[in-house]
Motif scaffolding. Structure first.
Motif, PDB file in Angstrom:
ATOM      1  N   THR A 601     -31.112 -35.429 -51.191  1.00 59.27           N
ATOM      2  CA  THR A 601     -31.755 -34.313 -50.499  1.00 59.27           C
ATOM      3  C   THR A 601     -33.269 -34.365 -50.686  1.00 59.27           C
ATOM      4  OG1 THR A 601     -31.194 -32.975 -52.436  1.00 59.27           O
ATOM      5  CG2 THR A 601     -29.777 -32.783 -50.514  1.00 59.27           C
ATOM      6  N   SER A 602     -33.986 -33.510 -49.974  1.00 60.79           N
ATOM      7  CA  SER A 602     -35.421 -33.660 -49.717  1.00 60.79           C
ATOM      8  C   SER A 602     -36.282 -33.757 -50.973  1.00 60.79           C
ATOM      9  CB  SER A 602     -35.913 -32.482 -48.867  1.00 60.79           C
ATOM     10  OG  SER A 602     -35.306 -32.504 -47.601  1.00 60.79           O
ATOM     11  N   GLY A 603     -37.181 -34.708 -50.956  1.00 62.24           N
ATOM     12  CA  GLY A 603     -38.175 -34.869 -52.003  1.00 62.24           C
ATOM     13  C   GLY A 603     -39.137 -35.989 -51.633  1.00 62.24           C
ATOM     14  N   ILE A 604     -40.438 -35.712 -51.697  1.00 61.21           N
ATOM     15  CA  ILE A 604     -41.460 -36.703 -51.348  1.00 61.21           C
ATOM     16  C   ILE A 604     -42.562 -36.640 -52.403  1.00 61.21           C
ATOM     17  CG2 ILE A 604     -43.125 -37.479 -49.607  1.00 61.21           C
ATOM     18  CD1 ILE A 604     -41.459 -35.810 -47.559  1.00 61.21           C
ATOM     19  N   LEU A 605     -42.867 -37.754 -53.021  1.00 60.53           N
ATOM     20  CA  LEU A 605     -43.923 -37.804 -54.031  1.00 60.53           C
ATOM     21  C   LEU A 605     -45.177 -38.392 -53.411  1.00 60.53           C
ATOM     22  CD1 LEU A 605     -44.482 -37.254 -57.072  1.00 60.53           C
ATOM     23  CD2 LEU A 605     -44.071 -39.700 -57.438  1.00 60.53           C
ATOM     24  N   LEU A 606     -46.237 -37.605 -53.399  1.00 62.33           N
ATOM     25  CA  LEU A 606     -47.519 -38.022 -52.831  1.00 62.33           C
ATOM     26  C   LEU A 606     -48.474 -38.356 -53.974  1.00 62.33           C
ATOM     27  CD1 LEU A 606     -49.504 -38.319 -50.453  1.00 62.33           C
ATOM     28  CD2 LEU A 606     -49.938 -35.865 -50.621  1.00 62.33           C
ATOM     29  N   GLU A 607     -48.839 -39.617 -54.079  1.00 61.10           N
ATOM     30  CA  GLU A 607     -49.817 -40.044 -55.091  1.00 61.10           C
ATOM     31  C   GLU A 607     -51.184 -40.107 -54.403  1.00 61.10           C
ATOM     32  OE1 GLU A 607     -50.458 -43.469 -58.563  1.00 61.10           O
ATOM     33  OE2 GLU A 607     -48.927 -43.738 -57.005  1.00 61.10           O
ATOM     34  N   THR A 608     -52.012 -39.100 -54.663  1.00 58.94           N
ATOM     35  CA  THR A 608     -53.284 -38.984 -53.959  1.00 58.94           C
ATOM     36  C   THR A 608     -54.306 -39.979 -54.465  1.00 58.94           C
ATOM     37  OG1 THR A 608     -53.964 -37.242 -55.501  1.00 58.94           O
ATOM     38  CG2 THR A 608     -52.890 -36.561 -53.445  1.00 58.94           C
ATOM     39  N   GLU A 609     -54.301 -40.237 -55.745  1.00 48.92           N
ATOM     40  CA  GLU A 609     -55.103 -41.278 -56.381  1.00 48.92           C
ATOM     41  C   GLU A 609     -54.396 -41.655 -57.661  1.00 48.92           C
ATOM     42  OE1 GLU A 609     -58.937 -39.628 -57.960  1.00 48.92           O
ATOM     43  OE2 GLU A 609     -58.389 -37.959 -56.642  1.00 48.92           O
ATOM     44  N   LYS A 610     -54.915 -42.608 -58.401  1.00 51.60           N
ATOM     45  CA  LYS A 610     -54.197 -43.110 -59.563  1.00 51.60           C
ATOM     46  C   LYS A 610     -53.858 -41.980 -60.531  1.00 51.60           C
ATOM     47  CE  LYS A 610     -54.222 -46.708 -63.086  1.00 51.60           C
ATOM     48  NZ  LYS A 610     -54.958 -47.832 -63.699  1.00 51.60           N
ATOM     49  N   ASN A 611     -52.571 -41.877 -60.863  1.00 52.30           N
ATOM     50  CA  ASN A 611     -52.062 -40.900 -61.827  1.00 52.30           C
ATOM     51  C   ASN A 611     -52.329 -39.450 -61.425  1.00 52.30           C
ATOM     52  OD1 ASN A 611     -50.882 -42.751 -63.576  1.00 52.30           O
ATOM     53  ND2 ASN A 611     -52.780 -43.031 -64.737  1.00 52.30           N
ATOM     54  N   LYS A 612     -52.331 -39.185 -60.123  1.00 49.16           N
ATOM     55  CA  LYS A 612     -52.434 -37.811 -59.637  1.00 49.16           C
ATOM     56  C   LYS A 612     -51.394 -37.632 -58.533  1.00 49.16           C
ATOM     57  CE  LYS A 612     -57.155 -36.707 -60.965  1.00 49.16           C
ATOM     58  NZ  LYS A 612     -58.447 -36.106 -60.557  1.00 49.16           N
TER      59      LYS A 612
END
Length: 909
Positions: A601-612
């Motif tokens: 089920t729904s889940g999206i991990l957005l890595e905006t910059e290193k380790n964030k």
């Protein structure tokens, strides 16, 4: 008026009546179509189940097996399955149990009893989802066994987990009561903590007592953090603090029906942004208890949490008479016929020759019933209660009868407690014949093969987008050996770390290896007594998955062509913009409603910059998906650096995994010795009703987040001079904005714009929305739900979802550079149906797919290979579509014929 005796008129009338009854345009059909569909199969299944149960209740089963479903490994559920010929039992039901049960085709239709050791998320996180599955397969009632108030988890989740056809019953579990059926007798043993013992355990939840951190309006509503360890004075302070904060906590309630739209005819009038907001959003604060439970239930729950009771179980199989031995019958001269039946029933018989034959003469010895224990000692504070228990002592080496010796002890106890000298000494007091099975975080198997199977296949297409998973704790068959490899299998004091160590070796009990550390589907046969059986344990066979794909006709050629295209396009992209490393988008769940074996089920991990990191939605099992992708050790760094979680709406498949992630983040920070504040939770304000309930009555999670209501970030309505501006800057964003979308009440879309300029829009669940188009104008990426294929547009309307073409069209209207489709109905477990609207800037998301923003032009290149790789699944989708179209054509032809009949009737008149 023609005579009714006219044969022509009679035939026309008969034809007209038949066509009218079959016509989809008739009033009757329209009414039937819009009526709520009652799940008739559930009632039928319940009746069938009751008949079977009544038939077999009088017999003691001849086969009883204890089976590991969830090993308790990091990110995996804790779940022990016990099954007989006709009955099923579950001990603990951690988050993710439903998905493993679905993948491994567990017969949940026979599951009626769930035993819980302690009401904490790692034991009960899977209860709501598992109950839905049990309901759907026709079980009329489940009985929960465990600490008092456990059943109230269903009252707390009733707004987003709808249980209509399943009765939830709570057993009376005291030291003076037992549970008994035709399979076993269960005695309850309560462990209570000694509050005078102070300890430090990494896995322990914080006891600080400030209220939930909530950002309401422009001010931060949170009390000062107060340290409250378990010393008596601090406990009294906490009680006083609770009473002072009680009124504030009771003010948060959510009485919204989040599934009303699926039970009512959809009204096409869309709500304008200038019209009044949903009533439930405006009236989020009500003067009622958090979830409308009774004061008695609140008191029971509060007492259970305060005492911290852990429930252990002593389970003895019912004695079974010895089986009739036909060879002995022949030797004793017993003739075939009714005399055999009398002997089997336990009566002595008189033979024609005058000899008497008793049951003991011709039957095998009676089986008194082996005994097993289920033990959970959460912290060293419970050791006194466990070690001093007379009930346990009766089944250790001090037992007065052999049949009272424990055959097996199942340990849900954390490893740091098992390593305590007093716990070890307690284990040594058991008989050498007693086996010890461990289900805790020391195990490494996460229980799923399907995710590895599909990832190995997708990895053939693009290693960058589909890296092999970091979960390497499951047995693996290599090309060089038939041994079941497990690189991280642990045994106490075992110095042999060779990867060739197999589970068969673990079954040999020595002073160096007193425990059995399990993988999923490890079996322990209780009747007949066969002991450990590891033959069914999961095995990952990478070569098999690869060969299976490469053997598809023409696939090697298509793969070679893909690789060549991929390299050419990638070179061109590098020459243009140097392929930025960030942002990265990792899809943790791309399915809708319930998890299946390939789409969570729904889940999206957005890595905006290193380790964030920012997490967009958080369905059940999201924490496990993070562990599976990054690996047991590396995932801590990711979890510790999740700075914000966005929840689009309050359907369970978008937020039920939140507690698991919050707790996982806290453990990661402790493990890494990092000090960070709570993460920011962007969500509908109504989520507090659920989180407050859980915090007050189950586990403290109040320090792990600050809530910023999605309604405070509405496009064109937010005030930039607010606290939220500081939060947005802290997250390195230049803007975070939301809008209402067309789904359930309090459903939002969101756009995040980074300080470096990229803009990403996420739809959540919605029909095509003008608000979202306005919000996401000129986005670099639109992530949009595409639950249904185009031919199911009517079904999409009923459930307020989008079709694939509608989602693509939204991307075009907002001028998004790229569109990624997700949230597919589980009918599209491997691949959705393509259509002419799929273009070079439209991609399909898969679980465990990680893509950088500048890699998006590569994604459409995969389509020909994907169609071939999943050809069987895709052909089935096409076949269903053809059948559906033929049905529509028949209905259309019937409608035309009906009109002709009407015209003929008029002419006759």
């Amino acid at each position: 008026m023609p005579s009714i005796l006219n044969p022509l008129y009679f035939r026309l009338l008969k034809s007209q009546t038949r066509l009218f009854a079959n016509s989809s345009d008739s009033n009757l059909i329209r009414v039937l179509k819009t009526m709520p569909k009652e799940p008739k199969h559930i009632a039928d299944a319940q009746k069938q189940r009751s008949k079977i149960k009544e038939k077999y209740n009088k017999y003691v089963p001849g086969r009883v097996t204890l089976q590991v479903l969830g090993t308790g490994a990091k990110g995996a559920p804790r779940a022990l399955y016990v099954f007989s010929d006709q009955s099923r039992y579950l001990f603990n039901c951690g988050e993710g149990t439903q998905r493993l049960a679905h993948e491994h085709k567990m017969k949940l239709a026979k599951l009626e009893h769930i035993f819980v050791t302690q009401p904490v998320w790692k034991n009960i996180g899977g209860l709501p989802g598992t109950a839905l599955t049990i309901q759907d397969v026709g079980v009329p009632q489940i009985t929960l066994h465990g600490p008092k108030g456990l059943e109230e988890i269903f009252a707390a989740t009733k707004r987003f987990v709808v249980i209509r056809d399943l009765k939830i019953k709570m057993a009376e579990c005291t030291e003076h009561s037992t549970f008994e059926d035709n399979v076993m007798v269960v005695k309850y043993v309560l462990l209570e903590r000694n509050e005078d013992i102070v300890h430090d355990a990494i896995d322990e939840e914080s006891e600080s007592d400030n209220s939930l951190g909530v950002q309401v309006g422009n001010s931060e509503k949170s009390d000062a953090e107060t340290s409250t360890r378990r010393e008596g004075g601090n406990r009294r302070r906490r009680r006083r603090s609770n009473s002072m904060n009680k009124q504030r906590e009771e003010n948060i309630v959510d009485d919204t029906d989040y599934y009303a739209h699926e039970r009512k005819k959809f009204k096409s009038r869309s709500r304008s942004r200038n019209q009044s907001r949903p009533q439930s959003l405006e009236s989020g604060l009500r003067n009622h208890s958090a979830n409308n439970i009774s004061q008695i239930s609140e008191d029971i729950l509060a007492e259970t949490k305060e005492k911290g009771t852990s429930m252990c179980y002593i389970c003895r199989l019912q004695p079974r008479p010895g089986a009739l031995n036909l060879d002995k019958c022949v030797k004793m001269g017993v003739p075939p016929g009714p005399l055999l039946g009398r002997l089997k029933a336990g009566h002595e018989v008189l033979l024609p020759n005058g000899n008497k034959v008793t049951t003991q003469d011709v039957c095998e010895p009676d089986d008194p019933g082996p005994l097993f224990l289920v033990v959970d000692c959460p912290t060293v504070e419970y050791l006194d209660s466990m070690v001093e228990s007379e009930e346990f002592r009766k089944h250790q080496k001090f037992a007065t009868k052999d049949e009272d010796l424990a055959y097996l002890v199942v340990h849900f106890t954390p490893q740091n407690v098992m390593d305590n000298p007093r716990y070890k000494a307690w284990i040594e007091d058991f008989s050498p014949s007693t086996s010890h099975l461990v289900l805790n975080e020391t195990n490494t198997c996460m229980g799923s093969l399907s995710v590895h199977r599909i990832q190995h296949k997708l990895n053939l297409l693009a290693e960058e987008l589909f890296p092999l998973l970091g979960d390497n704790g499951t047995l693996t068959v290599t090309e060089h050996s038939n041994l079941h490899q497990n690189k991280k299998q642990k045994c106490e004091q075992n110095t042999d770390t060779s990867p060739s160590k197999s589970m068969e070796n673990l079954s040999v009990k020595t002073h160096l290896e007193p425990y059995l550390y399990a993988n999923t589907f490890l079996n322990f046969h209780l009747r007949p007594k066969k002991g450990l059986d590891s033959t069914a344990e999961l095995k990952i066979v990478p070569n098999e998955y690869i060969e299976e794909t490469m053997s598809i006709q023409t696939f090697p050629d298509v793969l070679q062509s893909l690789k060549q295209q991929w390299n050419n396009v990638k070179k061109d992209l590098i020459s243009k913009n140097s392929m930025r490393l960030y942002p990265k988008i990792l899809f943790l769940g791309t399915g809708s409603c319930i998890p299946n074996k390939t789409r969570n089920t729904s889940g999206i991990l957005l890595e905006t910059e290193k380790n964030k990191y920012i997490l967009l939605d958080c369905g059940e099992g999201t924490y496990g998906q993070l562990v599976r992708f990054y690996g047991k050790n590396n995932c801590d760094q990711v979890l510790a650096n999740i700075n914000a979680i966005y929840v689009s709406h309050l359907h369970a498949d978008h937020h039920i995994g939140l507690i698991g992630v919050l707790q996982g983040r806290k453990r990661a920070l402790n493990s890494l010795n990092m000090k960070k504040g709570p993460l920011y939770l962007f969500a509908p304000k109504q989520i507090l009703a659920w989180l407050q309930f859980y915090d007050r009555f189950f586990e403290n999670i109040r320090n792990e987040f600050h809530l910023i209501p999605n309604g405070d970030l509405l496009l064109n309505e937010k005030n930039p001079a607010t606290f939220h501006k500081n939060v947005i800057e802290e997250l390195d964003m230049s803007d975070i904005s939301t809008c209402f979308v067309k789904h359930c009440p309090n459903a939002f879309g969101v756009t995040v714009t980074h300080k470096t300029g990229f803009k990403i829009t996420y739809s959540g669940d919605t029909m095509p929305s003008e608000n979202l188009i306005e919000l996401g104008q000129n986005s670099d990426l639109l992530i949009h739900e595409a639950t249904m294929e185009d031919e199911l547009a009517n079904e999409a309307i009923v459930k307020l979802h989008s079709t694939t073409s509608q989602a693509i069209d939204v991307g075009k209207k907002m001028n998004a550079k790229h569109t990624l489709l997700t949230h597919f109905s589980q009918r599209y477990a491997k691949l959705p149906r393509f259509n002419e609207n799929f273009s070079e800037n439209v991609g399909i998301a898969f679980d465990n797919m990680q893509v950088r923003l500048d890699e998006l032009p590569l994604v459409p290149l995969l389509y020909p290979a994907l169609k071939l790789m999943f050809a069987e699944h895709y052909e089935e989708l096409e076949h269903k579509a053809v059948k559906r179209q033929l049905r529509i054509d028949r209905e259309r032809e019937a409608s035309v014929e009906r009109k002709k009949v009407k015209e003929n009737c008029k002419n006759l008149e």
